[in-house]
Write an enzyme that holds these catalytic residues in place. Structure first.
Site, PDB file in Angstrom:
ATOM      1  CG  ASN A  32      24.121  -9.749   3.392  1.00 19.63           C
ATOM      2  OD1 ASN A  32      25.346  -9.602   3.277  1.00 19.63           O
ATOM      3  ND2 ASN A  32      23.444  -9.360   4.457  1.00 19.63           N
ATOM      4  CG  LEU A  33      26.625  -9.149  -2.679  1.00 21.61           C
ATOM      5  CD1 LEU A  33      26.139  -8.733  -4.073  1.00 21.61           C
ATOM      6  CD2 LEU A  33      28.099  -9.603  -2.768  1.00 21.61           C
ATOM      7  CG  ASN A  35      31.866  -5.179   5.040  1.00 15.58           C
ATOM      8  OD1 ASN A  35      31.927  -4.001   4.691  1.00 15.58           O
ATOM      9  ND2 ASN A  35      32.820  -5.756   5.752  1.00 15.58           N
ATOM     10  CG  ASP A  58      20.403 -11.314   5.232  1.00 16.64           C
ATOM     11  OD1 ASP A  58      20.548 -11.984   6.275  1.00 16.64           O
ATOM     12  OD2 ASP A  58      20.593 -10.096   5.173  1.00 16.64           O
ATOM     13  CB  SER A 124      37.373 -13.638  17.028  1.00 20.04           C
ATOM     14  OG  SER A 124      38.183 -12.596  17.510  1.00 20.04           O
ATOM     15  CB  ALA A 125      42.249 -14.032  19.378  1.00 18.56           C
ATOM     16  CB  THR A 126      37.475 -11.154  20.398  1.00 15.87           C
ATOM     17  OG1 THR A 126      37.021 -10.100  21.244  1.00 15.87           O
ATOM     18  CG2 THR A 126      36.273 -11.914  19.889  1.00 15.87           C
ATOM     19  CE1 TYR A 149      33.127 -10.042  15.077  1.00 13.72           C
ATOM     20  CE2 TYR A 149      34.798  -9.664  16.754  1.00 13.72           C
ATOM     21  CZ  TYR A 149      34.409 -10.242  15.574  1.00 13.72           C
ATOM     22  OH  TYR A 149      35.289 -11.041  14.887  1.00 13.72           O
ATOM     23  CE  LYS A 153      32.889 -13.713  14.746  1.00 13.34           C
ATOM     24  NZ  LYS A 153      32.341 -14.367  13.554  1.00 13.34           N
ATOM     25  CE1 TYR A 177      39.233 -17.980  11.086  1.00 14.81           C
ATOM     26  CE2 TYR A 177      38.280 -15.846  10.570  1.00 14.81           C
ATOM     27  CZ  TYR A 177      38.316 -17.208  10.389  1.00 14.81           C
ATOM     28  OH  TYR A 177      37.457 -17.794   9.512  1.00 14.81           O
TER      29      TYR A 177
END
Ligand code: NAD
Ligand code: UD1
Length: 337
Positions: A32-33, A35, A58, A124-126, A149, A153, A177
């Site tokens: 959706n551009l 970011n 989107d 994510s490693a989060t 956030y 994930k 990641y």
């Protein structure tokens, strides 16, 4: 394979499209551009000779998504689209859940309806939270996330695992990641943060460009080599290569695998700063600031599973990551135009 890449004009998605195309795959990008920038498409074209088909769509728009699936036949989907600013997720949780959860559910609904069996997801490693000690191993499972956030994930991981159990033949690779940095060595693709960067290397890049005065080092009293936080940085091109291997693995298997993507090595904030100084040939000023809430002392990946299942290992070291990041910032002082 013909691969739908959601979020494909973003930082990691764009580098992944280049690697996929260079490995003989076809890609269709959906973004959706929010970011990223449409000019990324031309740059992918310059690097590969192929400008991918693009949908400005989107993932929250069910009808828009349906159109993409009606007009194409996909063998796999790599799902990058999502919001990623930790601080913003704390102040706008609904926005994050709508984008990263509701949007993803719409996408998964289409994957199932249109028989797309293979998915690679950007985790994510989060999701390890602060419950475990590095090196983080996939078998540890999931810890307690500290922000919306991170929770999106963790929830996506659970949702995809459930979908694989319920849908025979479905295959997923959840890539956790660690800290992706760097840029394409051509200087054509890289990370363009919105406003003042939150993450370390984009912030250092702004200091090197003279756009910010100095780096604030968040804490120097951790139990680490020099007291500053230690992270596992991975070059974005290495990470992109891991996606090619992951999608090819998904195609040959069924079920769901969680796989870390990191280098297995940790670098402190000051070690990264010094590597960046070497890359840009300048001394970069810093001050020690208080610890950032939610930060942990040390995070780095156990990399055995990526090696065993995907045959993946990183190639680029911290010097190369900093050199490519600096090169990109010099070539694109106003971002990708
Ligand atoms: P990015 O912001 O550069 O790319 C994400 C892309 O998704 C952007 O182009 C954005 O416009 C698009 N997007 C966002 N919401 C969308 C929506 N509702 N519909 C369609 N497109 C949408 O981020 P990135 O660094 O390339 O990260 C890619 C993925 O990897 C994200 O899911 C992110 O959470 C995850 N991740 C990133 C990091 C990191 O450090 N960069 C670490 C772990 C996980
Ligand atoms: C952060 C997020 C994480 C997300 C990841 C990738 C937090 C708490 N964690 O991870 O959820 O998956 O980004 O987007 O935000 N640092 C400084 N000064 C700065 C910036 C960072 O000293 O201006 C330090 C941090 O304290 C940390 C290291 O640099 O020790 C790396 O920070 P960062 O790049 O933000 O990544 P993470 O905190 O690992």
């Amino acid at each position: 394979m013909n691969i739908l890449v959601t979020g494909g004009t973003g930082f990691i998605g764009s580098h992944t499209c280049v690697e996929l195309l260079n490995n003989g795959h076809q890609v269709v990008i959906l973004d959706n551009l929010y970011n990223s920038n449409i000019h990324v498409l031309e740059r992918i074209g310059k690097l590969t000779g192929v400008t991918p088909k693009f949908y400005e769509t989107d993932i929250r728009d069910k009808e828009g998504l349906k159109k993409v699936f009606e007009e194409n036949r996909f063998d796999a989907c790599i799902h990058f689209a999502g919001l990623k600013a930790v601080g913003e997720s704390v102040s706008k949780p609904l926005f994050y859940y709508q984008n990263n959860i509701e949007g993803s559910l719409n996408l998964y609904e289409c994957l199932i309806a249109y028989g797309v069996k293979n998915i690679v997801f950007s985790s994510s490693a989060t999701v390890y939270g602060d419950n475990f000690e590095a090196p983080f191993k996939e078998e540890y499972g999931r810890g307690t996330t500290t922000n919306p956030y991170g929770s999106t994930k963790l929830m996506n991981e659970i949702i995809i695992e459930d979908l694989c159990k319920a849908n025979e033949g479905m295959s997923a690779v959840l890539l956790r990641y660690f800290n992706p940095i760097g840029a394409h060595e051509s200087g054509l693709l890289g990370e363009v943060p919105n406003g003042i960067p939150n993450n370390l290397v984009p912030y250092i890049a702004r200091v090197a460009e003279g756009k910010l005065d100095r780096l604030n080092v968040f804490g120097d009293d951790y139990d680490t080599v020099d007291g500053t936080g230690v992270r596992d940085y991975i070059h974005v091109v290495d990470l992109a290569r891991a996606h090619v291997k992951a999608v090819e693995y998904a195609d040959k298997h069924t079920g769901c695998e969680v796989i870390n993507v990191g280098s297995g090595k940790g670098y402190s904030v000051l070690e990264v700063l010094h590597a960046y100084e070497k890359a840009c040939g300048k001394t970069l000023p810093y001050v020690v600031a208080p610890r950032r809430p939610g930060d942990i002392a040390t995070s780095y990946a156990a990399t055995d599973k990526a090696k065993e299942l995907l045959g993946f290992e990183t190639e680029y070291d911290i010097e190369k990551m900093c050199a490519d990041s600096y090169h990109f910032s010099v070539m694109n002082p106003n971002g990708i135009e």
